[in-house]
Write a protein that holds these residues in place. Structure first.
Motif, PDB file in Angstrom:
ATOM      1  N   ASP A  10       8.872  -5.739 -43.780  1.00  0.00           N
ATOM      2  CA  ASP A  10       8.462  -4.378 -43.410  1.00  0.00           C
ATOM      3  C   ASP A  10       8.849  -4.046 -41.970  1.00  0.00           C
ATOM      4  N   ARG A  11       8.564  -4.955 -41.049  1.00  0.00           N
ATOM      5  CA  ARG A  11       8.852  -4.645 -39.645  1.00  0.00           C
ATOM      6  C   ARG A  11      10.354  -4.692 -39.367  1.00  0.00           C
ATOM      7  N   ALA A  12      11.077  -5.574 -40.036  1.00  0.00           N
ATOM      8  CA  ALA A  12      12.538  -5.583 -39.886  1.00  0.00           C
ATOM      9  C   ALA A  12      13.126  -4.273 -40.387  1.00  0.00           C
ATOM     10  N   LEU A  13      12.559  -3.736 -41.467  1.00  0.00           N
ATOM     11  CA  LEU A  13      13.022  -2.452 -41.997  1.00  0.00           C
ATOM     12  C   LEU A  13      12.664  -1.307 -41.048  1.00  0.00           C
ATOM     13  N   ASP A  14      11.467  -1.369 -40.442  1.00  0.00           N
ATOM     14  CA  ASP A  14      11.010  -0.314 -39.524  1.00  0.00           C
ATOM     15  C   ASP A  14      11.977  -0.100 -38.368  1.00  0.00           C
ATOM     16  N   VAL A  15      12.561  -1.203 -37.859  1.00  0.00           N
ATOM     17  CA  VAL A  15      13.403  -1.091 -36.664  1.00  0.00           C
ATOM     18  C   VAL A  15      14.891  -1.179 -36.996  1.00  0.00           C
ATOM     19  N   GLY A  16      15.225  -1.159 -38.290  1.00  0.00           N
ATOM     20  CA  GLY A  16      16.626  -1.096 -38.675  1.00  0.00           C
ATOM     21  C   GLY A  16      17.369  -2.415 -38.691  1.00  0.00           C
ATOM     22  N   LEU A  17      16.649  -3.542 -38.666  1.00  0.00           N
ATOM     23  CA  LEU A  17      17.336  -4.837 -38.750  1.00  0.00           C
ATOM     24  C   LEU A  17      17.882  -5.077 -40.156  1.00  0.00           C
ATOM     25  N   ILE A  18      17.247  -4.497 -41.144  1.00  0.00           N
ATOM     26  CA  ILE A  18      17.746  -4.494 -42.515  1.00  0.00           C
ATOM     27  C   ILE A  18      17.725  -3.057 -43.005  1.00  0.00           C
ATOM     28  N   SER A  19      18.454  -2.792 -44.087  1.00  0.00           N
ATOM     29  CA  SER A  19      18.645  -1.397 -44.469  1.00  0.00           C
ATOM     30  C   SER A  19      18.034  -1.014 -45.806  1.00  0.00           C
ATOM     31  N   GLY A  20      17.567  -1.961 -46.590  1.00  0.00           N
ATOM     32  CA  GLY A  20      17.051  -1.558 -47.881  1.00  0.00           C
ATOM     33  C   GLY A  20      16.433  -2.705 -48.643  1.00  0.00           C
ATOM     34  N   PRO A  21      16.169  -2.497 -49.938  1.00  0.00           N
ATOM     35  CA  PRO A  21      15.453  -3.492 -50.747  1.00  0.00           C
ATOM     36  C   PRO A  21      16.153  -4.837 -50.834  1.00  0.00           C
ATOM     37  N   GLU A  22      17.484  -4.852 -50.636  1.00  0.00           N
ATOM     38  CA  GLU A  22      18.203  -6.121 -50.750  1.00  0.00           C
ATOM     39  C   GLU A  22      17.947  -7.049 -49.571  1.00  0.00           C
ATOM     40  N   GLY A  23      17.312  -6.532 -48.502  1.00  0.00           N
ATOM     41  CA  GLY A  23      17.029  -7.362 -47.341  1.00  0.00           C
ATOM     42  C   GLY A  23      18.278  -7.676 -46.541  1.00  0.00           C
ATOM     43  N   GLY A  24      18.326  -8.828 -45.919  1.00  0.00           N
ATOM     44  CA  GLY A  24      19.474  -9.211 -45.112  1.00  0.00           C
ATOM     45  C   GLY A  24      19.148 -10.404 -44.252  1.00  0.00           C
ATOM     46  N   ILE A  25      20.146 -10.873 -43.498  1.00  0.00           N
ATOM     47  CA  ILE A  25      19.970 -12.009 -42.602  1.00  0.00           C
ATOM     48  C   ILE A  25      19.583 -11.492 -41.222  1.00  0.00           C
ATOM     49  N   VAL A  26      18.454 -11.959 -40.707  1.00  0.00           N
ATOM     50  CA  VAL A  26      17.951 -11.550 -39.403  1.00  0.00           C
ATOM     51  C   VAL A  26      17.659 -12.796 -38.585  1.00  0.00           C
ATOM     52  N   THR A  27      18.072 -12.824 -37.344  1.00  0.00           N
ATOM     53  CA  THR A  27      17.820 -13.971 -36.480  1.00  0.00           C
ATOM     54  C   THR A  27      16.538 -13.761 -35.690  1.00  0.00           C
ATOM     55  N   VAL A  28      15.977 -14.854 -35.219  1.00  0.00           N
ATOM     56  CA  VAL A  28      14.784 -14.774 -34.379  1.00  0.00           C
ATOM     57  C   VAL A  28      15.098 -14.021 -33.091  1.00  0.00           C
ATOM     58  N   ALA A  29      16.304 -14.233 -32.558  1.00  0.00           N
ATOM     59  CA  ALA A  29      16.702 -13.525 -31.338  1.00  0.00           C
ATOM     60  C   ALA A  29      16.677 -12.017 -31.542  1.00  0.00           C
ATOM     61  N   GLN A  30      17.038 -11.546 -32.752  1.00  0.00           N
ATOM     62  CA  GLN A  30      16.991 -10.110 -33.028  1.00  0.00           C
ATOM     63  C   GLN A  30      15.559  -9.590 -33.017  1.00  0.00           C
ATOM     64  N   PHE A  31      14.626 -10.373 -33.556  1.00  0.00           N
ATOM     65  CA  PHE A  31      13.225  -9.960 -33.488  1.00  0.00           C
ATOM     66  C   PHE A  31      12.754  -9.869 -32.038  1.00  0.00           C
ATOM     67  N   PHE A  32      13.177 -10.818 -31.199  1.00  0.00           N
ATOM     68  CA  PHE A  32      12.817 -10.746 -29.782  1.00  0.00           C
ATOM     69  C   PHE A  32      13.399  -9.488 -29.142  1.00  0.00           C
ATOM     70  N   ASP A  33      14.660  -9.194 -29.424  1.00  0.00           N
ATOM     71  CA  ASP A  33      15.290  -8.006 -28.833  1.00  0.00           C
ATOM     72  C   ASP A  33      14.564  -6.729 -29.253  1.00  0.00           C
ATOM     73  N   GLU A  34      14.218  -6.639 -30.532  1.00  0.00           N
ATOM     74  CA  GLU A  34      13.533  -5.440 -31.011  1.00  0.00           C
ATOM     75  C   GLU A  34      12.112  -5.348 -30.448  1.00  0.00           C
ATOM     76  N   ALA A  35      11.466  -6.489 -30.240  1.00  0.00           N
ATOM     77  CA  ALA A  35      10.135  -6.484 -29.633  1.00  0.00           C
ATOM     78  C   ALA A  35      10.202  -5.943 -28.208  1.00  0.00           C
ATOM     79  N   LYS A  36      11.199  -6.395 -27.450  1.00  0.00           N
ATOM     80  CA  LYS A  36      11.364  -5.895 -26.082  1.00  0.00           C
ATOM     81  C   LYS A  36      11.606  -4.388 -26.078  1.00  0.00           C
ATOM     82  N   LYS A  37      12.449  -3.906 -27.008  1.00  0.00           N
ATOM     83  CA  LYS A  37      12.718  -2.475 -27.083  1.00  0.00           C
ATOM     84  C   LYS A  37      11.458  -1.695 -27.432  1.00  0.00           C
TER      85      LYS A  37
END
Length: 580
Positions: free
Chosen positions: A160-187
């Motif tokens: 849900d939170r990856a979808l909220d900030v655009g790290l993934i685009s839809g129901p199929e999900g996607g590959i997200v790194t921990v570093a990306q979560f850190f970057d989005e948290a800072k933003k």
């Protein structure tokens, strides 16, 4: 998850389900001893799985705990570093209602033209928010041994939170790194967001949970001799990004002593920087290289990464191990005079191949001044069955050699003038080397021959089988019952620390090894201070679970692995890289 039952264990996945009230971890373990198991019967087959629920560590429960950290008494008017100072929110959970705002004296983001500040924008305090979130995670999450060796599927609020900030685009999900979560948290913490006021807090907690609760490592895979080699790393712990070199050394780090990375023989097996360039830490990345590019990238050869050390930068180092590595045969020969030091023989079966290594650390203690010399050497077996007639100080009773001289396969053995990294060498024995039988009636000796007279014996030492060293502590006091077990398989392995304790009743915090044993009639105060043979200065240590293990006293287990606050029981294990 069901698809994993038909795959090899190393290809199966870990599922982490971030719910509202709890976080669930599930995977198929390769080692079943000492962990809670459940049984599934898909398609009429029985399978054992590990599953653990971290109660009160779901996303909504984490919000509640983070807000409780900064709540005074019954007052639910809360100022938190995880909220923007310009945004307010009323939120209820578990019968409590919080009225939330950011810090009154919060952080600001300056807008500049050149050196001139033309405006300021209030922002959440990401650094303090992350500290609070990581403290929460490290005091409650105890990582299963195998989780850093598998692919992780993160679901529910992770999605849900990856979808909220655009790290993934839809129901199929996607590959997200921990570093990306850190970057989005800072933003998120850097922008006022009245529509999603919890976004900074939620993303920071998720990043901390994945970063500190479920850590990664450096992993090398190859499915067959002709396939490409995959190198994946996930490294954290640096306060700011740093680009560093990384390489593999032929010799391992001796984990039985608190030695530095500079104590490893600097002879390089392969310099990764030559092939991939520098790496950035903290960071994570997956690289690939064809095995035909260089013979050293063939994991199915005789000379592989097993038993060698990897050095990142100048002061980060560890040893390679094999996934699921269990049956390692180990033997040592300890010399006293005229040569002092030790020789280790190690052997492991990987697939259909036996890999054997010999590690030498010898120096001269007979000459003044000491002298360096190179010697032929060989294994010998005793002919005399009555061991009482044998003298360990003399080699004359040895007459029967085993196989050919070791010098023919791996060269002469170096005896150094002084103990130094260059004297600590590791060599790969040929695949036809047979690990000697050490439990029979006859003894096996390592013989070092005279440098000037190769037919004469210079020094010898009996070869003894070595077994894992295990220390266990039993607790039964003040309602606390259970055990703490520390196991080091060999001198080149980290120490596994396992706790199984009940009856803590939310009263636990730090846990340490102290200097002295406890007599039954004495109180815990009689055990002295923390075990600190390396003289670590306590006031330079970082917070619990934040720094690398060498930054704490050897006996400061909670400093290295995090506090056990707010727990009623502890059942889990971790690896200690600074506890010989």
């Amino acid at each position: 998850m069901l698809d994993s039952f038909s795959r090899p264990l190393h290809e199966s996945a870990v599922v982490i389900d971030l719910g509202g009230g709890s976080t669930q971890v599930t995977f198929i373990p390769s080692v079943f001893k000492g962990i809670p198991l459940h049984f599934l019967h898909p398609f009429k087959d029985q399978h054992k799985i590990y599953t653990h629920s971290y109660l009160n560590l779901g996303l909504m429960a984490a919000r509640d705990r983070l807000l409780s950290m900064v709540t005074k008494g019954k007052d639910k008017d809360v100022e938190t570093p995880c909220f923007n100072p310009t945004v307010g929110e009323e939120w209820s959970y578990n019968g409590k209602t919080y009225r939330i705002r950011g810090l009154a004296q919060g952080h600001v983001r300056e807008e500049r033209e050149g050196n001139k500040v033309i405006g300021v924008t209030p922002v959440a305090d990401f650094a303090t928010c992350l500290t609070q979130a990581s403290d929460l995670v490290k005091s409650h999450v105890h990582q299963p041994d195998e989780i850093d060796l598998r692919t992780v599927h993160a679901i529910s609020y992770f999605y849900d939170r990856a979808l909220d900030v655009g790290l993934i685009s839809g129901p199929e999900g996607g590959i997200v790194t921990v570093a990306q979560f850190f970057d989005e948290a800072k933003k998120a913490c850097d922008m006022p967001n009245s529509d999603q006021p919890f976004l900074c807090m939620d993303l920071t907690f998720i990043a901390a949970l994945l970063h500190y609760g479920f850590k990664g490592n450096l992993e090398i895979d190859q499915s067959s001799p002709n396939e490409a080699v995959s190198i994946r790393f996930f490294l954290n712990g640096k306060a700011s990004a740093e680009s560093v070199g990384w390489k593999v050394l032929n010799a391992p780090r001796d984990m039985s002593l608190p030695r530095e990375c500079s104590d490893i023989n600097p002879d390089v097996f392969v310099d990764f920087e030559d092939f991939f360039g520098k790496i950035t830490i903290p960071g994570e990345k997956t690289l690939s290289i064809a095995s035909k590019v260089d013979w050293r990238f063939n994991l199915f050869g005789n000379d592989t990464f097993w038993g060698k050390s990897v050095v990142i930068g100048r002061d980060i180092c560890s040893n390679f191990k094999v996934k699921g590595e269990e049956d390692v045969r180990l033997a040592s020969a300890r010399f006293l005079s005229p040569v002092a030091g030790i020789i280790w023989f190690r052997s492991i079966v990987i697939g259909n191949n036996t890999h054997s290594l010999v590690y030498t650390d010898l120096y001269d203690n007979a000459n003044d001044p000491p002298q360096s010399s190179d010697h032929t050497w060989q294994l010998y077996v005793t002919d005399v069955l009555d061991k009482k007639t044998q003298s360990l100080a003399q080699c004359d009773h040895l007459q029967t050699p085993i196989g050919r001289e070791l010098s023919e396969d791996i060269g002469k053995v170096r005896v150094s003038d002084v103990p130094e990294p260059f004297s600590r060498r590791q060599s790969v024995l040929p695949q036809d080397f047979e690990f000697p039988e050490l439990s029979g009636a006859r003894d096996v000796y390592v013989v070092i021959k005279d440098a000037n007279h190769p037919d004469s014996f210079y020094a010898c030492a009996k070869l003894n089988r070595e077994f894992p060293r295990v220390g266990e502590v039993n607790f039964s006091s003040k309602g606390v019952i259970g055990t703490a077990t520390m196991t080091q398989r060999d001198p080149f392995a980290s120490t596994q620390v396992k706790f199984d304790l009940e009856g803590l009743n939310n009263n636990s915090g730090g846990y340490h090894i102290h200097d002295y044993p406890l007599q039954l009639s004495e109180s815990c105060g009689a055990t002295g201070g923390h075990y600190n043979p390396t003289g670590v200065t306590i006031n330079t240590s970082l917070g619990a679970g934040v720094g690398s293990h060498d930054q704490y006293e050897l006996g400061d287990l909670s400093g290295k692995h995090g506090l056990y606050r707010g727990l009623t029981y502890v059942r889990g294990s971790t690896w200690d890289h600074h506890l010989p």
